[in-house]
Motif scaffolding. Structure first.
Motif, PDB file in Angstrom:
ATOM      1  N   GLN A   1       6.859 -10.955 -11.063  1.00  0.00           N
ATOM      2  CA  GLN A   1       6.272  -9.486 -11.944  1.00  0.00           C
ATOM      3  C   GLN A   1       5.614  -9.348 -11.152  1.00  0.00           C
ATOM      4  O   GLN A   1       5.441  -7.696 -10.606  1.00  0.00           O
ATOM      5  N   THR A   2       4.618  -9.797 -10.855  1.00  0.00           N
ATOM      6  CA  THR A   2       2.857  -9.047  -9.800  1.00  0.00           C
ATOM      7  C   THR A   2       4.037  -8.619  -8.685  1.00  0.00           C
ATOM      8  O   THR A   2       3.580  -7.873  -7.944  1.00  0.00           O
ATOM      9  N   SER A   3       5.343  -9.540  -7.578  1.00  0.00           N
ATOM     10  CA  SER A   3       5.151  -9.506  -6.871  1.00  0.00           C
ATOM     11  C   SER A   3       6.027  -7.895  -6.159  1.00  0.00           C
ATOM     12  O   SER A   3       6.110  -7.257  -5.640  1.00  0.00           O
ATOM     13  N   LEU A   4       6.392  -8.301  -7.135  1.00  0.00           N
ATOM     14  CA  LEU A   4       7.959  -6.526  -7.692  1.00  0.00           C
ATOM     15  C   LEU A   4       6.623  -5.283  -7.732  1.00  0.00           C
ATOM     16  O   LEU A   4       6.933  -4.187  -6.817  1.00  0.00           O
ATOM     17  N   VAL A   5       5.854  -5.816  -8.548  1.00  0.00           N
ATOM     18  CA  VAL A   5       4.835  -4.377  -8.571  1.00  0.00           C
ATOM     19  C   VAL A   5       4.357  -4.238  -7.822  1.00  0.00           C
ATOM     20  O   VAL A   5       3.925  -2.812  -7.031  1.00  0.00           O
ATOM     21  N   ILE A   6       3.296  -5.287  -6.392  1.00  0.00           N
ATOM     22  CA  ILE A   6       3.027  -4.822  -5.119  1.00  0.00           C
ATOM     23  C   ILE A   6       3.703  -4.140  -4.267  1.00  0.00           C
ATOM     24  O   ILE A   6       3.399  -2.955  -3.947  1.00  0.00           O
ATOM     25  N   GLY A   7       5.147  -4.469  -4.420  1.00  0.00           N
ATOM     26  CA  GLY A   7       6.188  -3.908  -3.219  1.00  0.00           C
ATOM     27  C   GLY A   7       6.101  -2.308  -3.824  1.00  0.00           C
ATOM     28  O   GLY A   7       6.302  -1.338  -2.924  1.00  0.00           O
ATOM     29  N   PHE A   8       6.334  -2.500  -5.112  1.00  0.00           N
ATOM     30  CA  PHE A   8       7.243  -1.031  -5.534  1.00  0.00           C
ATOM     31  C   PHE A   8       5.282   0.304  -5.106  1.00  0.00           C
ATOM     32  O   PHE A   8       5.934   1.345  -5.353  1.00  0.00           O
ATOM     33  N   THR A   9       4.722  -0.308  -5.459  1.00  0.00           N
ATOM     34  CA  THR A   9       2.969   0.383  -5.705  1.00  0.00           C
ATOM     35  C   THR A   9       3.470   1.121  -4.492  1.00  0.00           C
ATOM     36  O   THR A   9       2.571   2.077  -4.365  1.00  0.00           O
ATOM     37  N   VAL A  10       2.493   0.110  -3.360  1.00  0.00           N
ATOM     38  CA  VAL A  10       2.708  -0.397  -2.447  1.00  0.00           C
ATOM     39  C   VAL A  10       3.474   0.803  -1.283  1.00  0.00           C
ATOM     40  O   VAL A  10       2.781   1.888  -0.698  1.00  0.00           O
ATOM     41  N   LEU A  11       4.393   0.963  -1.339  1.00  0.00           N
ATOM     42  CA  LEU A  11       5.237   1.493  -0.764  1.00  0.00           C
ATOM     43  C   LEU A  11       5.703   3.380  -1.755  1.00  0.00           C
ATOM     44  O   LEU A  11       5.930   4.440  -0.336  1.00  0.00           O
ATOM     45  N   ALA A  12       5.423   3.097  -3.370  1.00  0.00           N
ATOM     46  CA  ALA A  12       5.429   4.360  -3.780  1.00  0.00           C
ATOM     47  C   ALA A  12       4.321   5.992  -3.134  1.00  0.00           C
ATOM     48  O   ALA A  12       4.264   6.811  -3.014  1.00  0.00           O
ATOM     49  N   ILE A  13       2.606   4.420  -3.197  1.00  0.00           N
ATOM     50  CA  ILE A  13       1.803   5.109  -2.837  1.00  0.00           C
ATOM     51  C   ILE A  13       1.734   5.562  -1.210  1.00  0.00           C
ATOM     52  O   ILE A  13       1.522   7.010  -0.780  1.00  0.00           O
TER      53      ILE A  13
ATOM     54  N   PHE B   1      -5.311  -4.077  -6.536  1.00  0.00           N
ATOM     55  CA  PHE B   1      -5.347  -2.695  -6.795  1.00  0.00           C
ATOM     56  C   PHE B   1      -5.866  -2.224  -5.584  1.00  0.00           C
ATOM     57  O   PHE B   1      -4.992  -1.357  -4.510  1.00  0.00           O
ATOM     58  N   ASN B   2      -7.024  -2.610  -5.352  1.00  0.00           N
ATOM     59  CA  ASN B   2      -7.794  -2.279  -3.794  1.00  0.00           C
ATOM     60  C   ASN B   2      -6.664  -2.591  -2.491  1.00  0.00           C
ATOM     61  O   ASN B   2      -7.174  -1.385  -1.604  1.00  0.00           O
ATOM     62  N   ALA B   3      -6.326  -3.998  -3.039  1.00  0.00           N
ATOM     63  CA  ALA B   3      -5.857  -4.432  -1.649  1.00  0.00           C
ATOM     64  C   ALA B   3      -3.757  -4.080  -1.500  1.00  0.00           C
ATOM     65  O   ALA B   3      -3.492  -3.633  -0.619  1.00  0.00           O
ATOM     66  N   MET B   4      -3.573  -3.478  -2.747  1.00  0.00           N
ATOM     67  CA  MET B   4      -2.126  -1.975  -2.823  1.00  0.00           C
ATOM     68  C   MET B   4      -3.064  -0.886  -1.739  1.00  0.00           C
ATOM     69  O   MET B   4      -2.174  -0.797  -1.188  1.00  0.00           O
ATOM     70  N   LEU B   5      -3.781  -0.478  -2.077  1.00  0.00           N
ATOM     71  CA  LEU B   5      -4.052   0.759  -1.612  1.00  0.00           C
ATOM     72  C   LEU B   5      -4.747   0.392  -0.052  1.00  0.00           C
ATOM     73  O   LEU B   5      -3.833   1.801   1.081  1.00  0.00           O
ATOM     74  N   ALA B   6      -5.444  -0.707  -0.218  1.00  0.00           N
ATOM     75  CA  ALA B   6      -5.587  -0.803   1.376  1.00  0.00           C
ATOM     76  C   ALA B   6      -4.134  -0.958   2.911  1.00  0.00           C
ATOM     77  O   ALA B   6      -3.535  -0.188   2.925  1.00  0.00           O
ATOM     78  N   LEU B   7      -3.112  -1.834   1.563  1.00  0.00           N
ATOM     79  CA  LEU B   7      -1.958  -1.633   2.275  1.00  0.00           C
ATOM     80  C   LEU B   7      -1.199  -0.569   2.380  1.00  0.00           C
ATOM     81  O   LEU B   7      -0.327   0.415   3.444  1.00  0.00           O
ATOM     82  N   ALA B   8      -1.056   0.751   1.744  1.00  0.00           N
ATOM     83  CA  ALA B   8      -0.440   1.980   1.599  1.00  0.00           C
ATOM     84  C   ALA B   8      -1.253   2.642   2.390  1.00  0.00           C
ATOM     85  O   ALA B   8      -0.266   3.877   3.393  1.00  0.00           O
ATOM     86  N   ILE B   9      -2.505   2.670   2.314  1.00  0.00           N
ATOM     87  CA  ILE B   9      -3.327   3.487   3.884  1.00  0.00           C
ATOM     88  C   ILE B   9      -2.681   3.344   5.102  1.00  0.00           C
ATOM     89  O   ILE B   9      -2.820   4.090   6.046  1.00  0.00           O
TER      90      ILE B   9
ATOM     91  N   ALA C   1      11.761   2.123   3.978  1.00  0.00           N
ATOM     92  CA  ALA C   1      11.547   1.556   2.547  1.00  0.00           C
ATOM     93  C   ALA C   1      11.614   0.175   1.872  1.00  0.00           C
ATOM     94  O   ALA C   1      10.963  -0.818   1.205  1.00  0.00           O
ATOM     95  N   SER C   2      12.905   0.419   2.596  1.00  0.00           N
ATOM     96  CA  SER C   2      13.738  -1.184   1.539  1.00  0.00           C
ATOM     97  C   SER C   2      13.688  -2.306   2.936  1.00  0.00           C
ATOM     98  O   SER C   2      13.632  -3.210   2.174  1.00  0.00           O
ATOM     99  N   MET C   3      13.383  -2.051   3.543  1.00  0.00           N
ATOM    100  CA  MET C   3      12.643  -2.911   4.675  1.00  0.00           C
ATOM    101  C   MET C   3      11.498  -3.692   4.613  1.00  0.00           C
ATOM    102  O   MET C   3      11.362  -4.672   5.110  1.00  0.00           O
ATOM    103  N   ASP C   4      10.781  -2.655   4.169  1.00  0.00           N
ATOM    104  CA  ASP C   4       9.321  -2.598   4.440  1.00  0.00           C
ATOM    105  C   ASP C   4       8.999  -3.602   3.001  1.00  0.00           C
ATOM    106  O   ASP C   4       7.640  -3.545   2.717  1.00  0.00           O
ATOM    107  N   PHE C   5       9.806  -3.417   1.792  1.00  0.00           N
ATOM    108  CA  PHE C   5       9.628  -3.760   0.565  1.00  0.00           C
ATOM    109  C   PHE C   5       8.378  -5.596   0.549  1.00  0.00           C
ATOM    110  O   PHE C   5       7.578  -6.075   0.316  1.00  0.00           O
TER     111      PHE C   5
END
Length: 294
Positions: A91-103, A154-162, A215-219
């Protein structure tokens, strides 16, 4: 008449089956990757009904038990069931993938759209900003941003998205530059349609495909990068259940109790492999040259 309908149905059914078979044989990567990824999604969704134990429940009398019928993947140093934790970690990993790519896409796509459509100084200004982020090594910038913002998922996901949005900005920019002089864009301008409307109603829908493929390849890489940040201590923190954190917590015991790190590591491997295969399959389908070869 009923016999005629039965004959027609019998003729149609093999045709549909043949089409499905032909699609699967022609898109093996998509089918295999999609199948594994769908299984992971189902495991994440059905986690409360799959796990035999509460994932964060500690039982020191059962700590560091090897895989058995009771604990399929063994237990960790706190006596927690690793199978339950791996399932919830999906669950956590899927949320990370979708959140980072969405941002990342929410930041990068509009920048690339504006840069590609307007060109000139706007293009130069926006792309130079993107180049600043691209100048850093792929994992160094997320580490720096997370360290500045503070450790946490959350900060890790934001950092990856940036750190990843410039890739989407460049991809969309290149696509928009290729279509901004097309006749339908000129026709929209001649009809008095505003630039913003042209960008989002005409240019973006026709330049979206490369970004979706990317995005599909970056997930999978987002999951791997987040696991890396958790492993070095600046990503997810307990009691969050995350595969990279599970590996990090077991690294001092891995040589003697291999299952504590092997199963979460295997989960990361399978997820990244599945998404990469799925991304390759989507790319093959959406690639115009690939379609023309068929």
């Amino acid at each position: 008449m009923s016999n005629l309908f039965k004959i027609q149905a019998a003729q149609i059914k093999p045709s549909i089956t043949a089409k499905i078979s032909a699609f699967m044989s022609a898109n093996t990567l998509l089918v295999v990757g999609g199948g594994i990824f769908l299984a992971i999604v189902l495991v994440a969704v059905l986690a409360p009904w799959i796990v035999p134990f509460e994932p964060n429940k500690m039982n020191f009398s059962d700590k560091l038990e090897a895989p058995s019928l009771e604990h399929l993947m063994g237990t960790d140093a706190l006596g927690r069931d690793i199978f339950s934790r791996v399932v919830y970690g999906a669950q956590t990993s899927l949320v990370i993938g979708f959140t980072v790519l969405a941002i990342a896409m929410a930041i990068g796509v509009p920048i690339g759209l504006a840069a590609g459509y307007f060109g000139g100084r706007i293009d130069m200004f926006l792309m130079r900003i993107s180049d600043v982020f691209l100048a850093f090594p792929p994992l160094l910038l997320p580490i720096t941003i997370t360290a500045a913002l503070g450790a946490g998922l959350f900060n890790a996901m934001l950092a990856l998205a940036i750190s990843w949005f410039p890739w989407y900005a460049r991809i969309v920019r290149g696509s928009v530059m290729a279509i901004r002089e097309e006749l339908y864009i000129d026709a929209a301008r001649a009809m008095g349609v505003g630039s913003i409307r042209i960008m989002f109603r005409h240019a973006l829908p026709n330049s979206w495909t490369p970004a979706i493929v990317q995005a599909s390849m970056d997930f999978g890489y987002t999951i791997l990068a987040a696991a890396s940040l958790s492993f070095i201590g600046i990503g997810a923190k307990p009691p969050t259940i995350e595969w990279g954190l599970m590996v990090a917590l077991s690294r001092s015991k891995f040589l003697d109790f291999w299952w504590t790190a092997a199963f979460p590591g295997l989960a990361i491997f399978l997820t990244v492999l599945a998404v990469n295969l799925l991304g390759d399959g989507i790319r093959d389908i959406l690639d115009p040259k690939h379609r023309s070869d068929r």
